[in-house]
Design a protein around this motif. Structure first.
Motif, PDB file in Angstrom:
ATOM      1  N   SER A  47      46.652  46.893  32.362  1.00 45.10           N
ATOM      2  CA  SER A  47      47.714  45.986  32.786  1.00 45.10           C
ATOM      3  C   SER A  47      47.509  45.612  34.245  1.00 45.10           C
ATOM      4  O   SER A  47      47.304  46.485  35.083  1.00 45.10           O
ATOM      5  CB  SER A  47      49.096  46.629  32.613  1.00 45.10           C
ATOM      6  OG  SER A  47      50.111  45.752  33.063  1.00 45.10           O
ATOM      7  N   PHE A  48      47.530  44.311  34.506  1.00 42.16           N
ATOM      8  CA  PHE A  48      47.559  43.819  35.875  1.00 42.16           C
ATOM      9  C   PHE A  48      48.523  42.638  35.904  1.00 42.16           C
ATOM     10  O   PHE A  48      48.255  41.594  35.301  1.00 42.16           O
ATOM     11  CB  PHE A  48      46.183  43.391  36.381  1.00 42.16           C
ATOM     12  CG  PHE A  48      46.222  42.780  37.763  1.00 42.16           C
ATOM     13  CD1 PHE A  48      46.763  43.483  38.838  1.00 42.16           C
ATOM     14  CD2 PHE A  48      45.737  41.513  37.994  1.00 42.16           C
ATOM     15  CE1 PHE A  48      46.819  42.926  40.114  1.00 42.16           C
ATOM     16  CE2 PHE A  48      45.775  40.940  39.261  1.00 42.16           C
ATOM     17  CZ  PHE A  48      46.321  41.649  40.321  1.00 42.16           C
ATOM     18  N   GLY A  52      54.513  38.731  38.686  1.00 47.51           N
ATOM     19  CA  GLY A  52      55.118  38.276  37.434  1.00 47.51           C
ATOM     20  C   GLY A  52      54.152  37.623  36.462  1.00 47.51           C
ATOM     21  O   GLY A  52      54.508  37.377  35.309  1.00 47.51           O
ATOM     22  N   ASN A  53      52.924  37.354  36.887  1.00 46.28           N
ATOM     23  CA  ASN A  53      51.930  36.728  36.010  1.00 46.28           C
ATOM     24  C   ASN A  53      50.972  37.782  35.467  1.00 46.28           C
ATOM     25  O   ASN A  53      50.287  38.460  36.238  1.00 46.28           O
ATOM     26  CB  ASN A  53      51.123  35.668  36.776  1.00 46.28           C
ATOM     27  CG  ASN A  53      52.006  34.555  37.295  1.00 46.28           C
ATOM     28  OD1 ASN A  53      52.866  34.052  36.587  1.00 46.28           O
ATOM     29  ND2 ASN A  53      51.798  34.191  38.548  1.00 46.28           N
ATOM     30  N   ASP A  54      50.913  37.895  34.144  1.00 42.29           N
ATOM     31  CA  ASP A  54      50.011  38.862  33.525  1.00 42.29           C
ATOM     32  C   ASP A  54      48.580  38.338  33.620  1.00 42.29           C
ATOM     33  O   ASP A  54      48.243  37.315  33.023  1.00 42.29           O
ATOM     34  CB  ASP A  54      50.397  39.085  32.067  1.00 42.29           C
ATOM     35  CG  ASP A  54      49.604  40.207  31.412  1.00 42.29           C
ATOM     36  OD1 ASP A  54      48.563  40.623  31.966  1.00 42.29           O
ATOM     37  OD2 ASP A  54      50.035  40.676  30.342  1.00 42.29           O
ATOM     38  N   GLU A  55      47.746  39.038  34.376  1.00 42.98           N
ATOM     39  CA  GLU A  55      46.354  38.644  34.576  1.00 42.98           C
ATOM     40  C   GLU A  55      45.390  39.725  34.088  1.00 42.98           C
ATOM     41  O   GLU A  55      44.242  39.794  34.526  1.00 42.98           O
ATOM     42  CB  GLU A  55      46.118  38.309  36.051  1.00 42.98           C
ATOM     43  CG  GLU A  55      46.969  37.137  36.518  1.00 42.98           C
ATOM     44  CD  GLU A  55      46.761  36.754  37.972  1.00 42.98           C
ATOM     45  OE1 GLU A  55      45.815  37.261  38.606  1.00 42.98           O
ATOM     46  OE2 GLU A  55      47.555  35.943  38.466  1.00 42.98           O
ATOM     47  N   THR A 142      55.916  41.458  43.622  1.00 42.51           N
ATOM     48  CA  THR A 142      55.515  42.791  43.191  1.00 42.51           C
ATOM     49  C   THR A 142      54.349  42.686  42.229  1.00 42.51           C
ATOM     50  O   THR A 142      54.403  41.926  41.265  1.00 42.51           O
ATOM     51  CB  THR A 142      56.693  43.516  42.507  1.00 42.51           C
ATOM     52  OG1 THR A 142      57.769  43.630  43.444  1.00 42.51           O
ATOM     53  CG2 THR A 142      56.289  44.896  42.037  1.00 42.51           C
ATOM     54  N   ASP A 143      53.297  43.448  42.519  1.00 46.20           N
ATOM     55  CA  ASP A 143      52.134  43.523  41.647  1.00 46.20           C
ATOM     56  C   ASP A 143      52.092  44.921  41.042  1.00 46.20           C
ATOM     57  O   ASP A 143      52.430  45.898  41.711  1.00 46.20           O
ATOM     58  CB  ASP A 143      50.838  43.288  42.424  1.00 46.20           C
ATOM     59  CG  ASP A 143      50.814  41.956  43.159  1.00 46.20           C
ATOM     60  OD1 ASP A 143      51.565  41.046  42.777  1.00 46.20           O
ATOM     61  OD2 ASP A 143      50.040  41.842  44.126  1.00 46.20           O
TER      62      ASP A 143
END
Length: 150
Positions: A47-48, A52-55, A142-143
C-alpha cells in the motif's frame, strides 16, 4: 488567606511534578529492532497512498531489500533502482505513534520511487509488516506506506 495560597501553590507543584517528559529514553527510541526486522528478507509495497491517492500500482512486481550499509534496492527482474535507507532516533516532539524513530527512505530516480523519499514515522512493525506514515509540513497531506515481507 495564606493557607489558601500555599495549598494552591502545592497543588500546582504536585501537578507539574507528576507530568511525564516526552524525552524519556524508553526502548521505543532504539532503532535496532526495526533495523533488524527490515534487514531480514525481501519486502514488497502492499500500500502506498500519497495524499489520498492510491499509487500502490507503481511498485507492483518490485522486491525491496534493506541491506547493510544503508543500501536499499528495488528490483522487478528487469529494472533495479538503488537508494538509501536508515532508521534513526528523532528527538522532535511530534505525535509519532511508535516513539521517536524515523524510517528514512531515499531514491534519486525514477519519479515514482522519488515519491517514497521521506523521513517516515513508524506506525507499527512486525516480522512481516512495516506500516509507515508521513504528514507533510507544507500542505498537511498524509502519506501512508506499507511494506509486507515476501
Amino acid at each position: 488567606m495564606k493557607n489558601v495560597f500555599l495549598t494552591s501553590a502545592l497543588c500546582c507543584f504536585l501537578a507539574l511534578a507528576s507530568c511525564s517528559s516526552s524525552d524519556d529514553s524508553s526502548s521505543s527510541s532504539d532503532p535496532t529492532p526495526v533495523i533488524n526486522t527490515a534487514a531480514q528478507g525481501t519486502w514488497r509495497v502492499t500500500s502506498f497512498v500519497d495524499s489520498g491517492n492510491d499509487e500502490t500500482n507503481h511498485f507492483t512486481g518490485y522486491n525491496f531489500t534493506f541491506a547493510s550499509s544503508n543500501v536499499l534496492t528495488a528490483s522487478n527482474g528487469t529494472n533495479t533502482y538503488t537508494g538509501m535507507w536508515s532508521v534513526t532516533s528523532d528527538d522532535s516532539d511530534d505525535d509519532n505513534p511508535s516513539g521517536d524513530l524515523d524510517f528514512n527512505i531515499g531514491f534519486a530516480a525514477p519519479a515514482d520511487f522519488e515519491e517514497l523519499t521521506e523521513d517516515w514515522d513508524i506506525v507499527s512493525y512486525t516480522s512481516t509488516v512495516i506500516s509507515l506514515i508521513h504528514v507533510s509540513g507544507g500542505n498537511g497531506g498524509t502519506d501512508t506506506l506499507v511494506f509486507t515481507k515476501n
